[in-house]
Motif scaffolding. Sequence first.
Motif, PDB file in Angstrom:
ATOM      1  N   ILE A  39       9.528 -31.817 120.674  1.00 11.40           N
ATOM      2  CA  ILE A  39       9.711 -32.022 119.236  1.00 11.40           C
ATOM      3  C   ILE A  39       9.526 -30.691 118.524  1.00 11.40           C
ATOM      4  N   THR A  40      10.375 -30.414 117.539  1.00 13.07           N
ATOM      5  CA  THR A  40      10.277 -29.196 116.746  1.00 13.07           C
ATOM      6  C   THR A  40       9.466 -29.473 115.484  1.00 13.07           C
ATOM      7  N   PHE A  41       8.486 -28.623 115.219  1.00  8.47           N
ATOM      8  CA  PHE A  41       7.604 -28.821 114.077  1.00  8.47           C
ATOM      9  C   PHE A  41       8.076 -28.016 112.876  1.00  8.47           C
ATOM     10  N   LYS A  42       7.800 -28.570 111.699  1.00 16.29           N
ATOM     11  CA  LYS A  42       8.025 -27.824 110.465  1.00 16.29           C
ATOM     12  C   LYS A  42       6.955 -26.764 110.279  1.00 16.29           C
ATOM     13  N   ALA A  43       5.728 -27.107 110.661  1.00 16.02           N
ATOM     14  CA  ALA A  43       4.598 -26.188 110.586  1.00 16.02           C
ATOM     15  C   ALA A  43       3.583 -26.617 111.637  1.00 16.02           C
ATOM     16  N   SER A  44       2.674 -25.706 111.965  1.00 13.36           N
ATOM     17  CA  SER A  44       1.649 -25.983 112.963  1.00 13.36           C
ATOM     18  C   SER A  44       0.309 -25.478 112.465  1.00 13.36           C
ATOM     19  N   LEU A  45      -0.746 -26.175 112.881  1.00 18.38           N
ATOM     20  CA  LEU A  45      -2.107 -25.813 112.514  1.00 18.38           C
ATOM     21  C   LEU A  45      -2.905 -25.544 113.782  1.00 18.38           C
ATOM     22  N   ILE A  46      -3.554 -24.372 113.833  1.00 18.36           N
ATOM     23  CA  ILE A  46      -4.266 -23.953 115.036  1.00 18.36           C
ATOM     24  C   ILE A  46      -5.714 -23.650 114.679  1.00 18.36           C
ATOM     25  N   PRO A  47      -6.690 -24.262 115.368  1.00 17.82           N
ATOM     26  CA  PRO A  47      -8.096 -23.940 115.120  1.00 17.82           C
ATOM     27  C   PRO A  47      -8.505 -22.658 115.828  1.00 17.82           C
ATOM     28  N   GLY A  48      -9.165 -21.775 115.100  1.00 22.60           N
ATOM     29  CA  GLY A  48      -9.633 -20.541 115.710  1.00 22.60           C
ATOM     30  C   GLY A  48      -8.504 -19.572 115.986  1.00 22.60           C
ATOM     31  N   LEU A  49      -8.643 -18.801 117.038  1.00 22.58           N
ATOM     32  CA  LEU A  49      -7.657 -17.778 117.390  1.00 22.58           C
ATOM     33  C   LEU A  49      -6.449 -18.423 118.068  1.00 22.58           C
ATOM     34  N   PRO A  50      -5.245 -17.863 117.868  1.00 22.87           N
ATOM     35  CA  PRO A  50      -4.022 -18.518 118.342  1.00 22.87           C
ATOM     36  C   PRO A  50      -3.720 -18.257 119.815  1.00 22.87           C
ATOM     37  N   LEU A  51      -3.105 -19.250 120.441  1.00 23.25           N
ATOM     38  CA  LEU A  51      -2.506 -19.065 121.755  1.00 23.25           C
ATOM     39  C   LEU A  51      -1.113 -18.488 121.566  1.00 23.25           C
ATOM     40  N   TRP A  52      -0.440 -18.181 122.675  1.00 19.68           N
ATOM     41  CA  TRP A  52       0.879 -17.566 122.550  1.00 19.68           C
ATOM     42  C   TRP A  52       1.950 -18.634 122.388  1.00 19.68           C
ATOM     43  N   HIS A  53       2.807 -18.447 121.354  1.00 22.28           N
ATOM     44  CA  HIS A  53       3.942 -19.327 121.097  1.00 22.28           C
ATOM     45  C   HIS A  53       5.166 -18.453 120.863  1.00 22.28           C
ATOM     46  N   ASP A  54       6.295 -18.893 121.394  1.00 25.12           N
ATOM     47  CA  ASP A  54       7.511 -18.097 121.207  1.00 25.12           C
ATOM     48  C   ASP A  54       8.186 -18.384 119.875  1.00 25.12           C
ATOM     49  N   GLY A  55       7.652 -19.321 119.087  1.00 25.32           N
ATOM     50  CA  GLY A  55       8.185 -19.594 117.761  1.00 25.32           C
ATOM     51  C   GLY A  55       9.383 -20.510 117.735  1.00 25.32           C
TER      52      GLY A  55
END
Length: 259
Positions: A182-198
Amino acid sequence: MPAISAKLRDRFMAAAEAKGISRERLVELVARAGFEIASILLGGSRRLNPQNRHQAPFCMVFCGPGKTGEYGLAISRHLASQGVKTSAFFPKLELYQHNLANEFELYKLCCKGGSNLAKLVQDVKLLPSCTVDLIIMALDDHDLWQQERSQPWHRGVVSWCKEQRCPILGIDPLASPISQPITFKASLIPGLPLWHDGSHTGKIHMVSTRSDYKQILNISSKLKNEKTPRANFIIYVQNRGRFISVINFRFFKDLFSAT
């Protein structure tokens, strides 16, 4: 913006908990930030106006049986308390983790008393057929995602979401290269981010945990021996209702400059 591995983020979270940021407090921080982002995606104060109750927005939240599900249930509780019609999907299991069970019981309190703002769904066949204004996806856990995706209820949820036309907010999405159906409109990440290709996360909003920077620096010293990929997206740091990027971005840039 640099990204970190899941194991390193777990160490950071453990250090934050040792400094007083308990798991329960982190869940509330994420829930508050999730509500603020959700309110923006729903239309802001115009849609959440108490005088506009006849057109109250409807939000569907999908919660998995892992840590991410805790965030989803807490966000559902905050949405319902602010007048948003909320329906939370939570699969039936014989046993839940302790913290997850506590969040589940808290949300069930919102569903009692004849309230029409909060509902609980535990069967894919009972998912609503009405118009949905926003979907919040807190389904995949970083440790349990393979087991979760093999379940019929997970496939049913993904199929249902693909039929909807509303925006989807992802909560702590899985790191790349794990595929995201599923493609998100926006994402929320707690703390420091993991790697995402966007490709499926949309705009990334990072929740500030208000941790002691000295504690973060102690953990960051271990980054010198760890390969840290660079993520090709902009990070928005959520802090007291405002998106602050300059100061925090400079700090994290210096923090990871040794890599």
